[in-house]
Design a protein around this motif. Sequence first.
Motif, PDB file in Angstrom:
ATOM      1  N   ILE A  18       6.690   2.528  -2.356  1.00  0.00           N
ATOM      2  CA  ILE A  18       5.546   1.752  -2.844  1.00  0.00           C
ATOM      3  C   ILE A  18       5.992   0.323  -3.159  1.00  0.00           C
ATOM      4  O   ILE A  18       5.315  -0.652  -2.811  1.00  0.00           O
ATOM      5  N   SER A  21       6.548  -1.615  -0.018  1.00  0.00           N
ATOM      6  CA  SER A  21       5.271  -1.978   0.606  1.00  0.00           C
ATOM      7  C   SER A  21       4.580  -3.105  -0.148  1.00  0.00           C
ATOM      8  O   SER A  21       3.953  -3.973   0.456  1.00  0.00           O
ATOM      9  N   THR A 195      -0.545   9.528   7.812  1.00  0.00           N
ATOM     10  CA  THR A 195      -0.975   8.813   6.615  1.00  0.00           C
ATOM     11  C   THR A 195      -2.379   8.259   6.811  1.00  0.00           C
ATOM     12  O   THR A 195      -2.682   7.661   7.847  1.00  0.00           O
ATOM     13  N   ALA A 197      -5.698   6.548   4.119  1.00  0.00           N
ATOM     14  CA  ALA A 197      -6.067   6.133   2.764  1.00  0.00           C
ATOM     15  C   ALA A 197      -7.574   5.933   2.687  1.00  0.00           C
ATOM     16  O   ALA A 197      -8.219   5.587   3.678  1.00  0.00           O
ATOM     17  N   SER A 245      -3.905   6.874  -1.070  1.00  0.00           N
ATOM     18  CA  SER A 245      -3.258   7.334   0.147  1.00  0.00           C
ATOM     19  C   SER A 245      -2.987   8.834   0.077  1.00  0.00           C
ATOM     20  O   SER A 245      -2.806   9.400  -0.999  1.00  0.00           O
ATOM     21  N   ASN A 247      -1.031  12.144   2.504  1.00  0.00           N
ATOM     22  CA  ASN A 247      -0.141  12.487   3.604  1.00  0.00           C
ATOM     23  C   ASN A 247      -0.479  13.886   4.116  1.00  0.00           C
ATOM     24  O   ASN A 247      -0.608  14.825   3.334  1.00  0.00           O
ATOM     25  N   ARG A 265      -0.813  11.972  -2.373  1.00  0.00           N
ATOM     26  CA  ARG A 265      -0.199  10.779  -2.967  1.00  0.00           C
ATOM     27  C   ARG A 265       0.351   9.940  -1.826  1.00  0.00           C
ATOM     28  O   ARG A 265       0.301  10.334  -0.655  1.00  0.00           O
ATOM     29  N   PHE A 266       0.889   8.789  -2.179  1.00  0.00           N
ATOM     30  CA  PHE A 266       1.665   8.033  -1.210  1.00  0.00           C
ATOM     31  C   PHE A 266       2.890   8.874  -0.842  1.00  0.00           C
ATOM     32  O   PHE A 266       3.441   9.590  -1.678  1.00  0.00           O
ATOM     33  N   THR A 270       5.642   6.038   3.454  1.00  0.00           N
ATOM     34  CA  THR A 270       4.800   4.854   3.205  1.00  0.00           C
ATOM     35  C   THR A 270       5.438   3.564   3.733  1.00  0.00           C
ATOM     36  O   THR A 270       4.766   2.778   4.415  1.00  0.00           O
ATOM     37  N   PRO A 280      -0.443   1.164   3.648  1.00  0.00           N
ATOM     38  CA  PRO A 280      -1.444   1.881   2.851  1.00  0.00           C
ATOM     39  C   PRO A 280      -1.565   1.368   1.420  1.00  0.00           C
ATOM     40  O   PRO A 280      -2.642   1.454   0.815  1.00  0.00           O
ATOM     41  N   VAL A 281      -0.490   0.820   0.874  1.00  0.00           N
ATOM     42  CA  VAL A 281      -0.547   0.231  -0.470  1.00  0.00           C
ATOM     43  C   VAL A 281      -1.419  -1.019  -0.440  1.00  0.00           C
ATOM     44  O   VAL A 281      -2.285  -1.226  -1.304  1.00  0.00           O
TER      45      VAL A 281
END
Length: 337
Positions: A18, A21, A195, A197, A245, A247, A265-266, A270, A280-281
């Motif tokens: 995260i 990103s 992935t 989101a 996001s 997965n 979750r992320f 990511t 995605p963040v």
Amino acid sequence: MLINILVTGVGGGVGQGIIKSLKLINDLDINIISADMSSLASGLYGGDFCHLVPAASSSNYFDKIAEICSQHNIDYYFPGTDVELLACTKSASEIKEKLGVNIIVSPLNVIEIADDKLKTVQFLAQHGFYYPNTWLPNEVNLESMTYPMIVKPRIGCRSIGVHVVHTSFEAQSAIDSLNDPILQEYIDGDEYTCTVAVSKGIVSDVLCLKRDLRAGDTFRAFPQKNIVIEEYVRSIALALKINGSCNFQLRLANGIPKLFEINSRFSGTTPFCSYLGFNPVEFCLKHELDMPYHSEINYNKIIVRHWCEVVLDHSEIEMLNKNKQGKISSAVVSTML
């Protein structure tokens, strides 16, 4: 405008991903506050300011989170570990109301479905999605099953406790070694981690990565343009009503995608997605800010993962252990092999 973002669980790959990103977003002014239980968590030193926090299971965990949010005027909080998710979703409304902090987390029912692989299959079946044939041990005669087969815990992570069994004896031994196991058909083929989101009802692109695993983690990834998988994943995300996001891990059975795991979750991939052109963040953050975001996925790239070292002075560690917080020094050096 300065945006203050808290990222927790930065001792692991999700929290660190995260942060990576966030640092790839070049048109926002972002202040990163990192937090973890351990002063030796390397991701602590990837932000601008860091904090030590108790375990997510501690009764005072969210007291500390609230303190950090207040101290730094946090705008967005990205949890970086599975163990935080339930506490985060249960506290999201209170944190938002009292401190104005948006926690990027899915609703409770999404987390519960994702955590339990039997509930995952039941959800897929109820909504008409393809899924791997799945049984509880008391529902089958092991002697008459088709092998190979998968035996794994209903609740688990990182492929821990997952057995590929070839005989009824192996299957029984695997069942006996696990708490609350399930059995699933074995799907021979490439594995994909995908992935997607969702933010404010807007669905992102889906990035499918064909992957190679090592110790349960993706260490080589090959982006694939696959309309069938993308539509399958997008439809599941909408039916689940995820936030942030998510997965999805699956295999293809004669060209049909069959999902076997959801991480609500992320994910650890990511940063892979971010380097390939879908961050995605950034997607979540910009839609929260009512800003446009457009991904440009490069399918001509391959991602390979390697270790990265963070070199620290003893004084950095001692200061953090003493004060439980600290500004990241420019003396912290990262070296890459």
